[in-house]
Enzyme design. Structure first.
Site, PDB file in Angstrom:
ATOM      1  NE  ARG A 106      64.005  40.666  84.746  1.00 54.26           N
ATOM      2  CZ  ARG A 106      63.725  39.215  84.812  1.00 54.26           C
ATOM      3  NH1 ARG A 106      64.756  38.635  84.242  1.00 54.26           N
ATOM      4  NH2 ARG A 106      62.394  39.032  85.035  1.00 54.26           N
ATOM      5  CB  THR A 107      69.038  45.353  85.075  1.00 52.64           C
ATOM      6  OG1 THR A 107      68.587  44.686  84.180  1.00 52.64           O
ATOM      7  CG2 THR A 107      70.791  45.655  84.732  1.00 52.64           C
ATOM      8  CE  LYS A 163      62.172  67.149  93.606  1.00 51.63           C
ATOM      9  NZ  LYS A 163      62.959  66.719  94.707  1.00 51.63           N
ATOM     10  NE  ARG A 206      68.676  49.263  81.829  1.00 55.34           N
ATOM     11  CZ  ARG A 206      67.913  48.324  81.893  1.00 55.34           C
ATOM     12  NH1 ARG A 206      66.828  48.347  81.326  1.00 55.34           N
ATOM     13  NH2 ARG A 206      68.362  47.061  82.007  1.00 55.34           N
ATOM     14  CG  HIS A 255      71.846  45.059  78.810  1.00 55.19           C
ATOM     15  ND1 HIS A 255      72.551  45.602  79.975  1.00 55.19           N
ATOM     16  CD2 HIS A 255      70.400  44.708  79.312  1.00 55.19           C
ATOM     17  CE1 HIS A 255      72.024  44.988  81.005  1.00 55.19           C
ATOM     18  NE2 HIS A 255      70.676  44.781  80.703  1.00 55.19           N
TER      19      HIS A 255
END
Lengths: 306, 207, 429
Positions: A56-57, A84, A106, A134
């Site tokens: 959603r973000t 990796k 994020r 946030h």
């Protein structure tokens, strides 16, 4: 405005108000239009760098950037060089070489956006870091409150739930305080951080005592697994003491609103009929997220103000 | 510390008026707005059926370019109503998000975009601005209009044309042509925003 | 062997004298000494101290030679004024057998810059489950007397009790890393106002204090020696003061960084400031300085913890804890203790040489500056101030929390049993 948006404290009252005003103008300019796109950031590149799954973000930021005509690159940690073992710094240098004008990040580690900001020339937007902040969620929440109630100054907001692990709570406490709202944190003592006493907020352990005195109640997501670490005895007891059901909603003043940053645990912190009620702003919050993030991208990428 | 963008006291003799102060007064501004209103009524009359000279005005939408184009558009509408009895639609289109100089000039606060409920499709849109200079604002406004609808035609009305176009754009209605040099600054001040109606020409302070 | 005539040094800050160093010992101390053939060291204005002894150094060899080796760490130690360092056991393989401790000891001898004294692990693999062969390490060529699982706490109280008892047989001491592991799961920094705001999992002071309280009671009960590593909280100092007043055989060390820096450093999210135990509050720093001044805290231990660049240039939570300390330890003590008048030079010698040597049972170190004594000494210019440049450090790693900070006290020369390991501020080998 500062070059980066890493935490609510990066915005003073004028900056925060500018973001909200800009979002409102964008909403107005785009309302009823068939073409939802603006040419503002044509030729700019926005990278969505997501180390945590958050559809959603990510979609909200992606839509915001695309509506401003920026080129958007989604860089998800899964399945990329990051999984990796590539370090955050090497990833930053790669993005830098690609000429990213903004990096929306994020990350599960608190402070990762701060580190990134030291390694790239573009603007860094924190889209949620660990249990830290946030800030765009707080902006969209403030925008939603202002739209619904017409003001922020003096608005009484209860933030209820897992404050300890919540980046949404941290950003909202900071931003709402900056904008003149009065915040009360409501949670069992185990879910409040040591040191919460220095925050610009009241603290209560009693939801029923707080509800009649607030204009906004913001429910935080509470993970049922927290009970395994003894933060509370059981989901049932949590819900009974701190969940928002129809009976508790009835204790709110008439025009009070109910917010939730999503994703919700229906039946845990919020009852389904509350989430779907007329007081609930949960769907609006999603829509407001796009215009708020457009405002942030415009203000950060537009260059230094005159 | 050098202050910026004020009328300069020791201004060198400039085109028009060698002394500090307005080159156009409140009365001048009012006359110009009246004349432009009349011209708009006449233009629309040529579009209208012979038996109803004011019918063309129904298709007219005045769209101001903020900041000062917006109140100018409202004034024009008020004068048109006074002269013809017809209430014409007025709106504003903010062009900030359409500008091509974002990187150089930086961000600025947005202003309201408001369009008539009926939209602009198939209507005569007259963009209204205070000063026509490079033409870039008008180009941005044209881009913005394109995203909003498809007018029958778009025309441009400005209070002051100071020259120095950088794009192939011209005004259909001009209140006053003011020849200036590029180093000068032309400021239109309107009562709605600045508390007074006047037009100033000053030597731009180096910034 | 070169003889040195040190002209005009001030032993422990006293009156200027000449010191003649010959055949590994201090041959003479007096006014206007002369010696033909001796190399003259102009020490006017310099303070002479006994060679510093560190109870707590991570040399990373074997296992992480990319971060530090016995040789590079020894050079950093000598440049910091040290003549002996205790090398912690958390290497790879862990120093939990006579074989590994002898290897480290031998590497130290080969480097020849300081006496590298291996610390033995208390438990096999630092796992906290079964005692390592402590006696074999004590009896080895390395003569291990200090045992520690540092990096990990010996959390099991029964195991800790047995370890304390067992090492009495060879006059050993258990150096405890005091951290109740159940209270520090995922901990990133000091738990308080700042951790709450920064969203970093807190490391509560109580997690350290609870273990120290438990361990001093155990040490009292079994009549054993206990040493507490890197004490970091005001509460710990109080518990130690109480224990010492009861006659418990407990000693303790504080790191230079805990004497100087606070959790405010974490605001930058720069992991160079991530360390375990974490940087604490201003009040803790003040209590630690007071404890060191009154002797409740016996010694300064550097907890020199080199880390490769990739282990620090990362997100805070992913970074390894630890910071460099050997080269700036004396500087920090001068800034925090000497300049404010809380410790004189004799006190510095006591806390950085005499007492740590006694705790580690090192015979030739921490001795008085007197004729006939082993010539382990350091000359320091207390007036010189310079900014710390990580790139100029002798350590193989660059994770200095003091980068860019101007600190006092330049180490001009260090002598290990009469051999100059540092002259003119530069390592001789």
């Amino acid at each position: 405005m500062k070059r980066h948006l890493l935490e609510a404290a990066d915005l003073d009252r004028d900056d925060a108000t500018l973001v909200l005003d800009t979002a409102a103008q964008i909403d107005q300019a785009l309302s009823g239009r068939e073409v939802k796109k603006l040419p503002t950031l044509r030729g700019r590149t926005v990278v969505n760098l997501f180390y945590e799954d958050s559809t959603r973000t990510r979609i909200s930021f992606e839509l915001a950037a695309k509506r401003l005509s920026a080129d958007v690159i989604n860089f998800s940690a899964k399945g990329s060089s990051v999984s990796k073992g590539e370090s955050l710094k090497d990833t930053a240098l790669t993005l830098e070489a690609m000429g990213a004008d903004a990096v929306v990040v994020r990350h599960s580690s608190s402070g990762a956006p701060h580190r990134l900001a030291g390694w790239v020339r573009g603007s860094v937007v924190n889209a949620g870091d660990g249990t830290h902040e946030h800030p765009t969620q707080a902006l969209l929440d403030a925008y939603t409150i202002r739209r619904r109630l017409g003001r922020l100054e003096g608005v009484r907001v209860a933030i209820v739930g897992d404050v300890l692990h919540s980046r949404v709570a941290r950003s909202n406490v900071g931003l709402l305080h900056t904008l003149g709202a009065e915040v009360t944190l409501v949670a069992p003592p185990t879910l409040l951080p040591v040191g919460v006493g220095s925050w610009p907020a009241e603290v209560s352990y009693d939801l029923d005592a707080v509800l009649p005195k607030v204009d906004v109640v913001m429910m935080l997501r509470v993970q049922a697994e927290r009970m395994n670490a003894s933060f509370f005895p059981s989901a049932r007891e949590y819900s009974r003491r701190y969940g928002l059901d129809a009976r508790r909603m009835g204790a709110l003043p008439d025009d009070a609103i109910v917010m939730h940053p999503g994703p919700m645990n229906r039946g845990m912190e919020i009852a389904a009929d509350v989430a779907d009620s007329a007081r609930s702003t949960i769907v609006e919050q999603v829509a407001n997220g796009v215009s708020t993030r457009m405002a942030v991208l415009y203000l950060l990428l537009g260059g230094s103000p005159q | 510390m050098a202050s910026s963008a004020q009328p300069v006291r020791n201004a060198a003799p400039s085109v028009g008026d060698p002394t500090p102060g307005p080159v156009l007064s409140a009365a001048d501004v009012a006359r110009m707005v009246d004349r432009m209103a009349h011209q708009l009524i006449e233009r629309c009359a040529t579009d209208a059926p012979a038996d109803d000279a004011t019918a063309g005005l129904a298709g007219l939408v005045l769209v101001g370019i903020p900041t000062r184009g917006a109140p100018l558009a409202r004034r024009l509408a008020a004068r048109i109503e006074a002269f013809s009895g017809v209430r014409v639609d007025v709106g504003a289109v903010d062009i900030t998000l359409y500008r091509d100089d974002l990187r150089r000039r930086g961000v600025r606060a947005l202003e309201p975009t408001e369009l008539p409920a009926g939209g602009i499709d198939d209507r005569l849109v007259v963009l209204v601005d205070d000063v026509l200079y490079s033409g870039r604002s008008v180009r941005a406004a044209l881009d913005a209009l394109r995203d909003v609808g498809r007018p029958r035609a778009v025309q441009l009305a400005v209070l002051v044309d100071r020259g120095h176009r950088e794009l192939p754009i011209r005004a259909d209605l001009v209140g006053k042509n003011l020849p200036t040099s590029r180093t000068q600054k032309v400021s239109v001040r309107l009562a709605e925003i600045d508390g007074v109606d006047e037009v100033l020409v000053s030597d731009e302070v180096a910034r | 062997m070169t003889h040195y005539l040190i002209k005009g040094a001030r032993p422990l800050g006293g009156d200027a004298v000449d010191v003649l160093v010959a055949d590994g010992r201090i041959a003479a101390i007096g006014d206007q000494l002369s010696a033909t053939g001796a190399e003259v060291v102009d020490a006017a204005g310099l303070i002479a101290l006994p060679g510093l002894v560190d109870l707590h150094t991570h040399l990373r060899e074997p296992g992480r030679e990319d971060a530090e080796t016995v040789e590079t760490g020894s050079r950093a130690a000598a440049l910091g004024g040290f003549t002996a360092v205790h090398a912690m056991a958390n290497t790879d393989p862990v120093a939990d057998t006579a074989g590994v401790v002898e290897q480290v000891w031998r590497l130290g001898q080969e480097a020849g810059l300081v006496d590298v004294v291996p610390v033995g692990a208390v438990t096999i693999g630092l796992k906290g489950e079964r005692l390592a062969e402590l006696g074999a390490m004590a009896d080895s060529a390395a003569r291990v007397r200090v045992f520690s699982d540092d990096g990990h706490c010996v959390a099991d109280p029964a195991l800790m009790r047995r370890a304390l008892e067992y090492v009495k047989a060879f006059d050993g001491v258990v150096a405890q890393h005091a951290e109740e592991p159940r209270l520090t799961v995922g901990a990133q920094m000091h738990e308080g106002e700042r951790s709450a705001r920064l969203g970093l999992t807190g490391w509560p002071a109580a997690a350290e204090e609870a273990i120290i309280a438990r361990d001093v009671l155990l040490a009292e009960h079994v009549g054993a020696r206990l040493h507490v590593c890197h004490v970091s909280t005001a509460g710990s100092v109080e518990i130690l003061r109480w224990a010492k007043s009861r006659g418990v055989q407990v000693t303790a060390e504080v790191t230079p960084h805990h004497l100087l820096l606070t959790d405010a450093c974490a605001e930058s999210y720069d992991p160079v400031f991530k360390v375990n135990p974490p940087l604490r509050t201003d009040a803790d720093v003040e209590a630690l300085r007071a404890g060191l001044a009154d002797g409740t805290i016996d010694a300064v231990g550097t907890d020199h913890a080199p880390h490769a660049v990739e282990d620090k240039e990362s997100e805070w939570a992913q970074a390894r804890p630890g910071m460099l300390g050997l080269e700036q330890a004396l500087a920090v003590v001068i800034e925090t203790m000497v300049e404010p008048g809380r410790l004189d030079w004799a006190g510095v010698a006591d806390r950085m040489s005499v007492r740590p040597a006694a705790i580690g049972r090192l015979d030739g170190h921490g001795r008085p500056l007197a004729p006939g004594e082993p010539a382990n000494l350091v000359l320091v210019d207390p007036a010189a101030r310079a900014a710390v440049d990580p790139a100029a450090l002798a350590s193989r790693s660059r994770n200095s929390p003091y980068a860019g900070r101007e600190v006092p006290g330049r180490i001009v020369a260090t002598f290990l049993r009469g051999t100059a390991t540092v002259l003119d501020g530069k390592a001789t080998r």
